[in-house]
Design a protein around this motif. Sequence first.
Motif, mmCIF file in Angstrom:
data_model
loop_
_atom_site.group_PDB
_atom_site.id
_atom_site.type_symbol
_atom_site.label_atom_id
_atom_site.label_comp_id
_atom_site.label_asym_id
_atom_site.label_seq_id
_atom_site.Cartn_x
_atom_site.Cartn_y
_atom_site.Cartn_z
ATOM 1 N N LEU A 39 1.426 4.326 17.129
ATOM 2 C CA LEU A 39 0.809 3.799 15.915
ATOM 3 C C LEU A 39 1.929 3.352 14.993
ATOM 4 N N GLU A 40 1.851 2.121 14.527
ATOM 5 C CA GLU A 40 2.811 1.628 13.547
ATOM 6 C C GLU A 40 2.076 1.475 12.234
ATOM 7 N N VAL A 41 2.585 2.142 11.204
ATOM 8 C CA VAL A 41 1.968 2.121 9.886
ATOM 9 C C VAL A 41 2.950 1.456 8.928
ATOM 10 N N HIS A 42 2.484 0.443 8.212
ATOM 11 C CA HIS A 42 3.318 -0.262 7.237
ATOM 12 C C HIS A 42 2.671 -0.097 5.863
ATOM 13 N N LEU A 43 3.402 0.537 4.946
ATOM 14 C CA LEU A 43 2.915 0.761 3.592
ATOM 15 C C LEU A 43 3.661 -0.158 2.638
ATOM 16 N N GLY A 44 2.937 -0.750 1.706
ATOM 17 C CA GLY A 44 3.583 -1.649 0.773
ATOM 18 C C GLY A 44 2.889 -1.708 -0.572
ATOM 19 N N ASP A 45 3.646 -2.131 -1.565
ATOM 20 C CA ASP A 45 3.131 -2.371 -2.912
ATOM 21 C C ASP A 45 3.347 -3.855 -3.180
ATOM 22 N N GLU A 46 2.286 -4.619 -3.139
ATOM 23 C CA GLU A 46 2.399 -6.071 -3.195
ATOM 24 C C GLU A 46 2.773 -6.623 -4.565
ATOM 25 N N ASN A 47 2.533 -5.854 -5.626
ATOM 26 C CA ASN A 47 2.872 -6.317 -6.970
ATOM 27 C C ASN A 47 4.104 -5.630 -7.537
ATOM 28 N N SER A 48 4.808 -4.886 -6.712
ATOM 29 C CA SER A 48 5.993 -4.154 -7.150
ATOM 30 C C SER A 48 5.624 -3.232 -8.303
ATOM 31 N N ASN A 49 6.365 -3.286 -9.389
ATOM 32 C CA ASN A 49 6.109 -2.375 -10.503
ATOM 33 C C ASN A 49 5.193 -2.982 -11.566
ATOM 34 N N LYS A 50 4.539 -4.093 -11.288
ATOM 35 C CA LYS A 50 3.622 -4.719 -12.240
ATOM 36 C C LYS A 50 2.284 -4.009 -12.305
ATOM 37 N N GLY A 51 1.894 -3.360 -11.220
ATOM 38 C CA GLY A 51 0.592 -2.704 -11.179
ATOM 39 C C GLY A 51 -0.507 -3.700 -10.854
ATOM 40 N N GLY A 52 -1.724 -3.223 -10.874
ATOM 41 C CA GLY A 52 -2.861 -4.091 -10.589
ATOM 42 C C GLY A 52 -3.831 -3.430 -9.630
ATOM 43 N N ASP A 53 -5.038 -3.956 -9.607
ATOM 44 C CA ASP A 53 -6.070 -3.406 -8.725
ATOM 45 C C ASP A 53 -5.818 -3.826 -7.287
ATOM 46 N N GLY A 54 -5.878 -2.872 -6.393
ATOM 47 C CA GLY A 54 -5.762 -3.168 -4.972
ATOM 48 C C GLY A 54 -4.416 -3.706 -4.537
ATOM 49 N N ASP A 55 -3.356 -3.310 -5.207
ATOM 50 C CA ASP A 55 -2.036 -3.846 -4.852
ATOM 51 C C ASP A 55 -1.301 -3.007 -3.811
ATOM 52 N N LYS A 56 -1.830 -1.846 -3.466
ATOM 53 C CA LYS A 56 -1.216 -1.015 -2.421
ATOM 54 C C LYS A 56 -1.840 -1.407 -1.087
ATOM 55 N N ARG A 57 -0.994 -1.605 -0.079
ATOM 56 C CA ARG A 57 -1.463 -2.088 1.226
ATOM 57 C C ARG A 57 -1.039 -1.129 2.319
ATOM 58 N N CYS A 58 -1.957 -0.872 3.236
ATOM 59 C CA CYS A 58 -1.651 -0.098 4.440
ATOM 60 C C CYS A 58 -2.104 -0.916 5.644
ATOM 61 N N MET A 59 -1.156 -1.201 6.522
ATOM 62 C CA MET A 59 -1.457 -1.911 7.757
ATOM 63 C C MET A 59 -1.185 -0.935 8.903
ATOM 64 N N ILE A 60 -2.152 -0.763 9.773
ATOM 65 C CA ILE A 60 -1.990 0.110 10.945
ATOM 66 C C ILE A 60 -2.194 -0.723 12.194
ATOM 67 N N GLU A 61 -1.239 -0.602 13.102
ATOM 68 C CA GLU A 61 -1.349 -1.267 14.396
ATOM 69 C C GLU A 61 -1.285 -0.199 15.471
#
Length: 104
Positions: A39-61
């Motif tokens: 399982l490869e899990v990729h975690l990311g914050d798409e807006n960096s330190n700006k914040g925002g709704d739904g900006d945290k991303r989890c991709m699982i392969e």
Amino acid sequence: MLIQINTDKNIEGHERMESYFSGILQNALKKYEDKITRLEVHLGDENSNKGGDGDKRCMIEARVAGLKPVGVVHHADTIEKAVSGATDRIKHALEHTFGKLNAH
């Protein structure tokens, strides 16, 4: 089943965080652990330190022995919610994949 967790530069990857999320994934996918090689899990914050709704991303392969990889993505307000949502999605995707195989 090997679980590899990767984070982008905006998410701090701690050993405690990795073991916590690995435990969640192992429990959720225990039914398929003999079929999944990695399982490869990729975690990311798409807006960096700006914040925002739904900006945290989890991709699982999920790398499944003898089949094409199965991947899902989930966005949420926190990393924990993103991992939880992606875990539900990968579980559903694997149920669908293995259900189609059993039907044939």
